[in-house]
Scaffold this active site. Structure first.
Site, mmCIF file in Angstrom:
data_model
loop_
_atom_site.group_PDB
_atom_site.id
_atom_site.type_symbol
_atom_site.label_atom_id
_atom_site.label_comp_id
_atom_site.label_asym_id
_atom_site.label_seq_id
_atom_site.Cartn_x
_atom_site.Cartn_y
_atom_site.Cartn_z
ATOM 1 N NE ARG A 164 -12.758 -2.162 -4.125
ATOM 2 C CZ ARG A 164 -13.365 -3.314 -3.711
ATOM 3 N NH1 ARG A 164 -14.772 -3.471 -3.927
ATOM 4 N NH2 ARG A 164 -12.564 -4.181 -3.651
ATOM 5 N N GLY A 165 -16.904 2.753 -0.825
ATOM 6 C CA GLY A 165 -17.988 3.627 -0.553
ATOM 7 C C GLY A 165 -19.191 3.895 -1.631
ATOM 8 C CE1 TYR A 205 -3.210 -2.748 0.264
ATOM 9 C CE2 TYR A 205 -3.702 -2.048 2.638
ATOM 10 C CZ TYR A 205 -3.871 -3.082 1.710
ATOM 11 O OH TYR A 205 -4.769 -3.918 1.559
ATOM 12 C CB SER A 248 -20.625 5.007 1.951
ATOM 13 O OG SER A 248 -20.684 6.037 0.984
ATOM 14 C CG LEU A 252 -19.450 1.167 4.274
ATOM 15 C CD1 LEU A 252 -18.876 2.422 4.718
ATOM 16 C CD2 LEU A 252 -20.822 0.824 4.365
#
Length: 334
Positions: free
Chosen positions: A213-214, A58, A217, A211
Site C-alpha cells: 500500500r505504498g 470498490y 514504494s 508495495l
C-alpha cells in the site's frame, strides 16, 4: 518494452507479467482523479497489461463502472486484450461500512449480474469471492461460480485470501485458476503452507499489496498526512513506532536499489516477480507516472547476490504490525 506473459495456473488464462489493481482509483486511498484514472487504465492497456483487477464493492460499484468506461473508450484491439478479474461478496452499507460477506449461491449469481452490467461486458474473465463466508461452505460458493462458467458468464474461477484447506476443498469442487492474496517483501506468510499447496495443485498466484500500500514504494514518508477515507490511517503498519521501523527497512532496501540504478518500488516488484513464473504481481498505480515506474520493474534482473542482499536487508517477518486492523484480520485464513 515487450510485455512478458505468465499463466494463471494450469487452468487459467495467459496474462501480462504484471496486472493492474484498480481499487485505489475508487476507494480506500483518498480522493482519486477520474480523468487520470482513465488515462492510467488506457496507458496500461497500451503498454500490454492485460489483467485488470477490481471488486464490485470498490466504491460500491464505482470501480467497475470506471473500468467499463475505460474499456469502451479504448481502441478495439486493446479492449479485446483486457481480462477483468472481479471479487464479489463483500457487503457494504450506504455510509461505506463493512457488513460481512455473502457467498450463498443465489448471491453469487446476483452479484455477477450487477457486475456484468456495470462493466458493460458479456462475461467476467476471473470471478472470486473476496473473503470466505464463514456461514457458507466454499463448495457451495465455488459450485455456484462453476454454474456461471457453464452458462458462459464467467471464464475462470479464482479464490482470495483463503488458507490451504479451503484451497484444496475448492479445487476438489471445480478447476481453480488462481489465488489472489497479499504477497510482498514484508508480507510473506504464504510461503510456509499456501504457496506449496497452490503449486501442488497447479493454481497460480495473483499477488496484491506488492508495495504494501505504498509503504515500501520508496515514496512514503513518516510525516505524510493521510486524508479522510484513506485506509492506511487505520493500518497497523502505518502507525507510530511501527511506521518508523518499517521505513527503516525501506531505507535499507533503497541502498540496494541505488546500487542497481533502479527505484525502491522497482526492486520490490522485481523481488515478487523473481519468486516464480506462477506469480503475477498486481500494481496499484493510480497515475501514469507511477504505472511507468512499476512497469520498469520488468527490466530489472535480480542476481543471486542481489537476492541475498535483499534478504539480509528485509528478512521474512521483519515488518512491524499486522497487514490489517484486528477486525479485518479476523476474516483472513492466511
Amino acid at each position: 518494452m515487450t510485455m512478458r506473459t505468465r499463466s494463471l495456473g494450469t487452468t487459467g488464462p495467459q496474462v501480462s507479467a504484471l496486472g493492474l489493481g484498480c481499487m485505489g482509483m475508487s476507494a480506500l486511498y483518498g480522493e482519486a482523479d477520474r480523468a487520470e484514472s482513465i488515462a492510467t487504465l488506457h496507458a496500461a492497456l497500451e503498454a500490454g497489461v492485460t489483467l485488470l483487477d477490481t471488486g464490485d464493492f470498490y466504491g460500491m460499484g464505482h470501480n467497475e463502472m470506471l473500468i467499463g468506461e475505460a474499456l469502451r473508450s479504448a481502441p478495439a484491439a486493446r479492449r479485446e486484450q483486457a481480462l477483468v478479474s472481479v471479487k464479489f461478496g463483500a457487503l457494504r452499507g450506504p455510509d461505506g461500512s463493512w457488513l460481512g460477506y455473502d457467498g450463498r449461491p443465489a448471491a453469487v449469481k446476483n452479484f455477477a449480474a450487477h457486475s456484468l452490467q456495470r462493466l458493460g461486458v458479456d462475461h467476467i474473465d476471473v470471478y472470486r469471492i473476496a473473503r470466505l463466508d464463514p456461514d457458507v461452505p466454499i463448495e457451495e460458493t465455488v459450485g455456484a461460480t462453476a454454474e456461471l462458467v457453464e452458462q458462459g458468464y464467467v471464464r475462470h474461477i479464482g479464490l482470495s485470501e483463503v488458507g490451504a484447506d479451503t484451497i484444496r476443498r475448492a479445487a476438489a469442487t471445480a478447476p481453480i485458476s488462481d489465488l489472489q492474496i497479499e504477497y510482498s517483501l514484508i508480507s510473506r506468510g504464504i510461503e510456509d503452507e499456501i504457496l506449496p499447496t497452490t503449486r501442488e495443485l497447479g493454481i497460480g498466484i495473483t499477488a496484491y499489496g506488492v508495495l504494501s500500500r505504498g509503504l515500501i514504494s520508496g515514496h512514503f514518508t513518516a510525516d505524510r498526512q493521510l486524508g479522510a477515507g484513506d485506509f492506511r490511517a487505520m493500518s497497523p503498519r502505518f502507525q507510530g513506532d511501527n511506521l518508523r521501523h518499517n521505513l527503516n527497512l525501506v531505507e535499507a532496501l533503497r541502498k540496494i536499489a541505488e546500487q542497481k540504478g533502479v527505484s525502491v518500488a522497482q526492486i520490490a516488484i522485481a523481488w515478487v516477480l523473481s519468486r516464480g513464473e506462477d506469480i503475477v504481481p498486481l500494481v496499484g498505480s493510480r497515475r501514469r507516472d507511477r504505472l511507468s515506474e512499476a512497469l520498469g520493474a520488468l527490466e530489472v534482473t535480480l542476481e543471486p547476490a542481489d537476492l541475498a542482499a535483499i534478504e539480509e536487508a528485509v528478512p521474512a517477518g521483519a515488518a512491524a504490525g499486522d497487514r490489517y486492523p484486528a477486525a479485518q484480520m479476523a476474516h483472513l485464513e492466511s
